[in-house]
Design a protein around this motif. Structure first.
Motif: not given
Length: 114
Positions: A80-94
Protein backbone atom coordinates in the motif's frame (compact mmCIF):
# COMPACT_ATOMS: atom_id res chain seq x y z
CA UNK A 1 15.27 -10.14 20.94
CA UNK A 2 12.12 -12.20 21.27
CA UNK A 3 10.33 -13.95 18.44
CA UNK A 4 7.36 -11.64 19.03
CA UNK A 5 9.54 -8.69 17.95
CA UNK A 6 12.18 -10.22 15.66
CA UNK A 7 9.75 -12.11 13.45
CA UNK A 8 7.52 -9.21 12.35
CA UNK A 9 10.48 -6.82 12.07
CA UNK A 10 12.41 -9.21 9.83
CA UNK A 11 9.27 -9.92 7.81
CA UNK A 12 8.69 -6.18 7.39
CA UNK A 13 12.16 -5.59 5.97
CA UNK A 14 12.02 -8.72 3.82
CA UNK A 15 8.71 -7.52 2.38
CA UNK A 16 10.14 -4.11 1.57
CA UNK A 17 12.91 -5.79 -0.39
CA UNK A 18 10.59 -8.25 -2.13
CA UNK A 19 8.18 -5.51 -3.12
CA UNK A 20 11.04 -3.72 -4.85
CA UNK A 21 12.18 -7.00 -6.42
CA UNK A 22 8.75 -7.75 -7.83
CA UNK A 23 7.48 -4.28 -8.70
CA UNK A 24 10.39 -1.79 -8.65
CA UNK A 25 11.29 -2.52 -12.28
CA UNK A 26 7.88 -1.20 -13.35
CA UNK A 27 9.38 2.30 -13.06
CA UNK A 28 12.03 1.28 -15.62
CA UNK A 29 10.00 0.05 -18.62
CA UNK A 30 12.95 0.65 -20.94
CA UNK A 31 14.99 -2.07 -19.23
CA UNK A 32 15.19 -5.29 -21.19
CA UNK A 33 13.32 -8.12 -19.53
CA UNK A 34 16.50 -10.04 -18.75
CA UNK A 35 17.86 -7.06 -16.79
CA UNK A 36 14.64 -6.70 -14.79
CA UNK A 37 14.82 -10.42 -13.95
CA UNK A 38 18.49 -10.28 -12.91
CA UNK A 39 18.04 -7.17 -10.77
CA UNK A 40 14.90 -8.63 -9.18
CA UNK A 41 16.67 -11.90 -8.48
CA UNK A 42 19.57 -10.04 -6.86
CA UNK A 43 17.22 -8.15 -4.58
CA UNK A 44 15.29 -11.34 -3.79
CA UNK A 45 18.48 -13.00 -2.51
CA UNK A 46 18.71 -10.41 0.27
CA UNK A 47 14.98 -10.72 0.91
CA UNK A 48 15.44 -14.44 1.54
CA UNK A 49 18.29 -13.62 3.94
CA UNK A 50 15.64 -11.93 6.09
CA UNK A 51 12.54 -14.05 5.43
CA UNK A 52 14.12 -17.42 6.18
CA UNK A 53 15.48 -16.34 9.58
CA UNK A 54 12.18 -14.61 10.38
CA UNK A 55 10.28 -17.83 9.85
CA UNK A 56 12.85 -19.96 11.69
CA UNK A 57 12.86 -17.60 14.66
CA UNK A 58 9.09 -17.31 14.68
CA UNK A 59 8.18 -20.96 14.23
CA UNK A 60 7.36 -22.44 17.60
CA UNK A 61 6.18 -19.14 19.01
CA UNK A 62 3.83 -18.91 16.03
CA UNK A 63 2.34 -21.71 13.96
CA UNK A 64 3.11 -21.96 10.27
CA UNK A 65 -0.40 -20.71 9.56
CA UNK A 66 0.07 -17.69 11.81
CA UNK A 67 3.39 -16.89 10.16
CA UNK A 68 1.78 -16.99 6.71
CA UNK A 69 -1.11 -14.73 7.67
CA UNK A 70 1.30 -12.32 9.38
CA UNK A 71 3.38 -12.30 6.18
CA UNK A 72 0.35 -11.51 4.02
CA UNK A 73 -0.80 -8.62 6.19
CA UNK A 74 2.70 -7.14 6.23
CA UNK A 75 2.90 -7.62 2.45
CA UNK A 76 -0.33 -5.75 1.85
CA UNK A 77 0.65 -2.90 4.19
CA UNK A 78 4.09 -2.55 2.56
CA UNK A 79 2.57 -2.65 -0.91
CA UNK A 80 0.00 0.00 0.00
CA UNK A 81 2.79 2.42 0.92
CA UNK A 82 4.90 1.36 -2.09
CA UNK A 83 2.09 1.76 -4.61
CA UNK A 84 1.36 5.28 -3.42
CA UNK A 85 4.90 6.51 -2.70
CA UNK A 86 6.84 4.77 -5.49
CA UNK A 87 4.34 3.99 -8.25
CA UNK A 88 2.20 7.11 -7.72
CA UNK A 89 -1.05 5.16 -7.53
CA UNK A 90 -4.01 5.99 -5.33
CA UNK A 91 -5.50 3.67 -2.76
CA UNK A 92 -9.04 2.78 -3.67
CA UNK A 93 -11.80 1.45 -1.45
CA UNK A 94 -11.38 -2.14 -2.69
CA UNK A 95 -7.71 -2.24 -1.67
CA UNK A 96 -8.66 -0.98 1.78
CA UNK A 97 -11.49 -3.53 1.97
CA UNK A 98 -9.03 -6.30 1.11
CA UNK A 99 -6.78 -5.02 3.90
CA UNK A 100 -9.68 -5.16 6.34
CA UNK A 101 -10.31 -8.77 5.31
CA UNK A 102 -6.68 -9.62 6.02
CA UNK A 103 -6.89 -7.94 9.41
CA UNK A 104 -9.90 -10.15 10.09
CA UNK A 105 -7.80 -13.14 9.03
CA UNK A 106 -5.20 -12.16 11.63
CA UNK A 107 -7.87 -12.01 14.31
CA UNK A 108 -9.15 -15.45 13.34
CA UNK A 109 -5.74 -17.11 13.00
CA UNK A 110 -4.59 -15.87 16.41
CA UNK A 111 -7.75 -16.91 18.26
CA UNK A 112 -7.18 -19.76 20.70
CA UNK A 113 -8.49 -23.05 19.30
CA UNK A 114 -8.76 -24.97 22.55
Amino acid sequence: MTAWIATPVLLLFSNILMTFAWYGHLKAPSWPLWLAVVVSWGIAFFEYCLAVPANRIGYGTFTGQQLKVMQEVITLAVFAVFSVAFLGETLRWNFLAAGACLVAAVVFIFLPVD
